[in-house]
Design an enzyme around this catalytic site. Structure first.
Site, PDB file in Angstrom:
ATOM      1  CG  ASP A 133       1.297  -2.881   2.220  1.00 20.19           C
ATOM      2  OD1 ASP A 133       1.011  -3.063   1.024  1.00 20.19           O
ATOM      3  OD2 ASP A 133       0.445  -2.663   3.099  1.00 20.19           O
ATOM      4  CG  ASP A 198      -3.769  -2.756  -3.231  1.00 22.35           C
ATOM      5  OD1 ASP A 198      -4.711  -3.378  -3.752  1.00 22.35           O
ATOM      6  OD2 ASP A 198      -3.927  -1.747  -2.532  1.00 22.35           O
TER       7      ASP A 198
HETATM    8  N1  GLY Z   1      -2.192  -0.241  -1.087  1.00 18.09           N
HETATM    9  C1  GLY Z   1      -3.213   0.531  -0.496  1.00 18.09           C
HETATM   10  C2  GLY Z   1      -3.810   1.529  -1.403  1.00 18.09           C
HETATM   11  O1  GLY Z   1      -3.606   1.536  -2.576  1.00 18.09           O
HETATM   12  O2  GLY Z   1      -4.527   2.362  -0.892  1.00 18.09           O
END
Ligand code: GLY
Length: 436
Positions: A133, A198
């Site tokens: 992330d 994501d």
């Molecule tokens: N990246 C985690 C979410 O979208 O909840």
């Protein structure tokens, strides 16, 4: 004589009245035509002012009770109070990003100072290699900081962050590993090389690092990751799997699952939004038409979806409760008499569509109009909080993860972030339109 004139006059009156009505009607229609042309040309800049006024009110209060720079506002607790997370959480950078966007709009130094403080508090994350992330955390904070200030110190942090992110890339797979490992919902499979949709969002940091250093390695990783995601994660109907698990030695796809969606074969709304945004951004960075086509088709899946509510804010998953979609997690339908909406998915999609529409010429109108309609819904009292409420976030009614039973119908810091970004993109496009 007098009597005859009177009679004539009486005969004329209804005709005159009708004529006046016709003239007035025509004038109103003309006025409406001119006005709608004007609105089409100028858009509605008041919408941007309206929301940023609320942002200033909400975030002024948020800052007043958020003094610890190691605790980042993320959502609200069950009492409606702001809930915070630590530096390692994936959402830490959005708060600084929100502050940068308020500064970008208001040009008030106070916001720059706050944005700077909250950005710098994330400095240690540049060395975080525990998950994927880094793009969310560092590009939304330091990325905006660098874009606005051009301070070289921020650039150095971004480059180190990109190195940390790239350390999770395995050339046999051709993707960055999102999480270290995860058990599937049915408890049967340990996913040891999970890549989630994501992750497309984190690639922007890598493209930046290649431009900043002149070293193509980061960009090459990003392109490979995007190509493999397109191949293995996007379905033929242009919805997408949330999670794809790979064999780290051969790169073979082992499993296709969900983690936050309704079922393995369903279309999780925010996952779809990450895909639309991610592939649009990869097109911007590569000018490769295959990415533009993927972004457009994924957007079509979302916009033309028969299960999208009329106000354009999606249910948290496009396939909730539909035949053929069976959750592997503990789902109790009775808990949700109304299927929760996800304003965060709407905000991410909205920001993406403003950009996407700009790459599509005349065809872009469909995506632009949809984005404007979404903005209007999000800025309405149905979704935008009254100042002093909602834990001092702007948007209400988002969903974190229903399968994990967390953050159902709550504000989320990233919903605010992409909402503000969408408004700024809208404003830039209006300015460009009016200056032409
Ligand atoms: N990246 C985690 C979410 O979208 O909840």
């Amino acid at each position: 004589m007098c009597c005859r004139r009177l009679k004539k006059e009486r005969l004329r009156r209804p005709f005159m009245r009708r004529r006046n009505t016709i003239v007035a009607g025509t004038l109103i229609v003309l006025l409406l035509v001119v006005l709608s042309g004007f609105i089409a040309r100028t858009g509605n800049p008041e919408l941007v002012d309206k929301v940023f006024k609320v942002a200033v009110q909400q975030y002024t209060q948020m800052l007043a009770h958020s003094k610890d720079l190691s605790l980042y506002p993320r959502t609200t607790d069950k009492n409606g109070q702001t809930k915070y997370v630590g530096i390692g959480d994936w959402t830490g950078g959005f708060w600084a990003g929100d502050l940068w966007y308020v500064y970008e709009c208001t040009k008030d130094q106070k916001w720059k100072e706050e944005a700077t403080r909250w950005t710098q508090s994330l400095e240690k994350d540049q060395y975080n290699t525990t998950h994927h992330d880094l793009g969310f955390m560092m590009y939304c904070s330091y990325g905006n900081a660098y874009k606005i200030t051009k301070n070289e110190k921020y650039k150095r942090v971004l480059i180190q962050s990109a190195k940390s992110l790239a350390s999770r890339y395995n050339p046999h797979v051709g993707c960055i590993k999102s999480w270290n490992s995860k058990m599937s919902w049915d408890g049967k499979t340990l996913l040891t090389y999970p890549v989630i949709i994501d992750n497309m969002m984190n690639l922007e940091l890598l493209f930046f690092a290649s431009k900043a250093t002149g070293n193509p390695i980061f960009k090459n990783i990003a392109v490979k990751h995007a190509e493999n995601t397109m191949k293995n994660q996007v379905r033929p109907d242009y919805s997408c799997y949330h999670v794809v698990n790979y064999d780290s030695a051969t790169g073979r796809v082992l499993n296709r699952e969900t983690n936050q969606g309704f079922s393995d074969n369903s279309a999780w709304a925010r996952g779809q939004a990450w895909g639309i945004y991610g592939f649009t951004m990869v097109y911007r960075e590569t000018h490769d038409e295959k990415f533009l086509n993927t972004a457009k088709r994924m957007a079509d899946f979302y916009i033309d979806n028969p299960h999208l509510p009329k106000d354009k804010i999606p249910y948290w998953d496009f396939n909730v409760n539909q035949p053929g979609y069976a959750p592997q997690w503990n789902y109790d339908k009775r808990r949700f008499p109304d299927i929760p909406r996800d304003a965060s998915a709407a905000a991410v999609t909205c920001a993406a569509l403003f950009e996407l529409s700009g790459y599509l010429g005349k065809e872009g109108k469909k995506y632009y109009d949809f984005a404007v309609a979404t903005l209007n819904t999000l800025a309405s009292p149905a979704y935008m909080a009254a100042p002093g409420t909602n834990g001092n976030f702007i948007l209400m009614h988002s969903v974190g993860s229903i399968p994990h039973n967390v953050e159902v119908d709550v504000p989320l810091v990233y919903a605010d972030y992409y909402f503000l970004e969408a408004l700024l993109r809208y404003q830039h496009q209006l300015n460009a339109l009016n200056n032409n």
